[in-house]
Design a protein around this motif. Structure first.
Motif, mmCIF file in Angstrom:
data_model
loop_
_atom_site.group_PDB
_atom_site.id
_atom_site.type_symbol
_atom_site.label_atom_id
_atom_site.label_comp_id
_atom_site.label_asym_id
_atom_site.label_seq_id
_atom_site.Cartn_x
_atom_site.Cartn_y
_atom_site.Cartn_z
ATOM 1 N N TYR A 1 2.431 3.699 17.322
ATOM 2 C CA TYR A 1 3.234 3.751 16.163
ATOM 3 C C TYR A 1 4.096 5.240 16.424
ATOM 4 O O TYR A 1 4.845 5.536 15.360
ATOM 5 N N GLY A 2 3.958 5.771 17.588
ATOM 6 C CA GLY A 2 5.085 6.923 17.795
ATOM 7 C C GLY A 2 4.618 8.187 16.890
ATOM 8 O O GLY A 2 5.794 8.768 16.601
ATOM 9 N N VAL A 3 3.541 8.368 16.873
ATOM 10 C CA VAL A 3 3.034 9.473 15.935
ATOM 11 C C VAL A 3 1.949 10.420 16.599
ATOM 12 O O VAL A 3 1.155 9.973 17.171
ATOM 13 N N PRO A 4 2.136 11.809 16.390
ATOM 14 C CA PRO A 4 1.252 12.509 17.070
ATOM 15 C C PRO A 4 -0.274 12.654 16.231
ATOM 16 O O PRO A 4 -0.202 12.172 14.978
ATOM 17 N N CYS A 5 -1.201 12.647 17.105
ATOM 18 C CA CYS A 5 -2.515 12.727 16.453
ATOM 19 C C CYS A 5 -2.915 13.260 15.285
ATOM 20 O O CYS A 5 -3.873 12.893 14.173
ATOM 21 N N TYR A 6 -2.486 14.452 15.169
ATOM 22 C CA TYR A 6 -2.743 15.332 13.801
ATOM 23 C C TYR A 6 -2.440 14.619 12.780
ATOM 24 O O TYR A 6 -2.982 14.864 11.564
ATOM 25 N N GLN A 7 -1.314 13.739 12.624
ATOM 26 C CA GLN A 7 -0.928 13.226 11.481
ATOM 27 C C GLN A 7 -1.988 11.996 10.904
ATOM 28 O O GLN A 7 -1.845 12.199 9.598
ATOM 29 N N PHE A 8 -2.665 11.641 11.604
ATOM 30 C CA PHE A 8 -3.785 10.780 11.446
ATOM 31 C C PHE A 8 -4.818 11.436 10.805
ATOM 32 O O PHE A 8 -5.623 10.959 10.071
ATOM 33 N N LEU A 9 -4.952 12.792 10.949
ATOM 34 C CA LEU A 9 -6.037 13.638 10.086
ATOM 35 C C LEU A 9 -5.408 14.125 9.093
ATOM 36 O O LEU A 9 -6.357 14.964 8.383
ATOM 37 N N GLY A 10 -4.293 13.735 8.686
ATOM 38 C CA GLY A 10 -3.837 14.345 7.115
ATOM 39 C C GLY A 10 -2.713 15.243 7.239
ATOM 40 O O GLY A 10 -2.185 15.931 6.336
#
Length: 410
Positions: free
Chosen positions: A87-96
């Motif tokens: 998804y082209g997203v850094p992992c911290y974004q999945f943590l909120g």
């Protein structure tokens, strides 16, 4: 596929491949075993790796505390890395999202060859010279043996069988001995020498005390109060929640434990009893990034802060950075590789310099933000030639009840 890097604590690095050409990377906890991850391969085959929670719920039942949680946790990292790349997203974004752009580190400091107050002060000053503002050093009964003759009262019971790792699960303390006032004075002398050397602007913490009884731990903690420690770590064994709570309530030095606890369930009693002042999960045991975030958020409800224990490769280091960025009550992340010349070369994508004034930047690249440096890994393999080799022998189920064809039931 797995590649085991030889280090101060070996790193079993995981590469999770897909049929779409994208892969995720993670690692089993330092000094763990590659089999802890490989045993789950049959449960992952054919699954959509973006269903991270579904896969995690399926495999977490087969993990456990300490290094036995390393396979589950390492695969969780690899899954989130893969999803982030998709998804082209850094992992911290999945943590909120994140609470900070830079994460504070605390430096682990090796024990000096001769554990004198002067040698300890010199070692910790070396860490301060690297720009570290939060430093941990290890003291233990070895600083007394052969150096402070009256540091321990009595003698340990002899003729016991060697139980190996299982010996750590015995009752706390060395049977027949007690820490004396002279022994406590030596610990205080070392800590005071370090504090005088580095000054009061550096946060200091101490680890590796044991074996201590609850009573000796309380006496030592009270004696160390004037040194102004950020915490005393793992004073009691992780399974002795009530013992840890007794020490915490009796001393005015913050207490810290948790690196061996597995999942939110493993931390629940420690947190609800407020048995420590600071929880200390290692996300390669506690269940990975999202589970550790949940643990930290639960601890915050009880007024407990979170520091992160870590001693692995740059892969899990960056996972810790993402997780730390998403924890509101975060204190500091351990860095255990300041003396390893090959460490940074295991991956590509690290900032240069990586550490600035004791902090590391939170990456904005997709996934964990780093990738494998195959040449760097190849040069440091535990078993030369075993660089992410095929693992077809793990395709068949290794957990639970399995009958491939019931050939004798026809």
């Amino acid at each position: 596929r797995i590649a085991v890097v030889a280090s101060n604590y070996d790193y079993p690095i995981i590469r999770l491949d897909t049929n779409q050409g994208v892969y995720g990377i993670g690692e089993v906890r330092d000094a763990g075993h590659k089999e802890n991850a490989l045993q789950f391969k049959s449960m992952l085959l054919g699954q959509n790796p973006c269903n991270v929670d579904m896969i995690f719920r399926a495999i977490k039942r087969f993990g456990g505390p300490a290094r036995e949680g390393g396979g589950v946790s390492g695969l969780e990292l690899a899954l989130w890395d893969l999803v982030g790349k998709v998804y082209g997203v850094p992992c911290y974004q999945f943590l909120g999202g994140k609470y900070r752009d830079r994460v504070r580190l605390y430096a682990d400091t090796p024990q000096p060859a001769e554990p004198t107050p002067e040698a300890y002060a010199a070692r910790v000053l070396g860490r301060k010279a690297l720009g570290m503002t939060f430093i941990k050093f290890d003291v233990g009964m070895h600083v007394l043996h052969g150096r402070v003759p009256d540091g321990l009262g009595g003698s340990a019971t002899q003729y016991e069988f060697d139980q190996g790792y299982g010996a750590r699960f015995a009752a706390r303390g060395a049977p027949g001995t007690q820490l004396t006032d002279a022994g406590i004075a030596r610990f205080v002398e070392i800590a005071a020498a370090v504090r005088e050397a580095v000054g009061w602007d550096v946060s200091l913490c101490i680890d590796h005390f044991g074996p201590l009884t609850v009573k000796d731990a309380i006496r030592l903690g009270k004696a160390l109060e004037p040194v102004g420690l950020a915490w005393m770590e793992d004073i009691m064994p992780w399974w002795d929640i009530d013992g840890q709570a007794a020490v915490t309530r009796a001393i005015n030095v913050p207490t810290n434990t948790g690196e061996q606890l597995y999942l939110w369930d493993g931390f629940r009693e420690l947190i609800e009893k407020r048995a420590v002042d600071i929880i200390h999960p290692d996300l390669l045991t506690s269940g990975g990034m999202l589970e550790t975030k949940k643990i930290a958020d639960y601890a915050e409800r009880y007024g407990l802060a979170t520091a992160l224990h870590f001693a692995g490769s740059p892969i899990a280091f960056m996972a810790n950075v993402h997780c730390a960025a998403a924890i509101p009550s975060f204190v500091a992340l351990e860095h255990h590789a300041l003396d390893l010349p090959f460490w940074k070369g295991l991956v590509t994508g690290l900032d240069e310099p990586l550490i600035e004034e004791g902090y590391v930047r939170v990456p904005e690249k997709p996934g964990l933000g780093v990738d494998l440096n195959l040449e760097g890994i190849r040069e440091n393999l535990r078993w030369p030639g075993e660089l992410f080799l095929p693992t077809e022998e793990w395709n068949t189920p290794k957990l639970g009840f399995w009958q491939p064809d019931r050939r004798w039931d026809k």
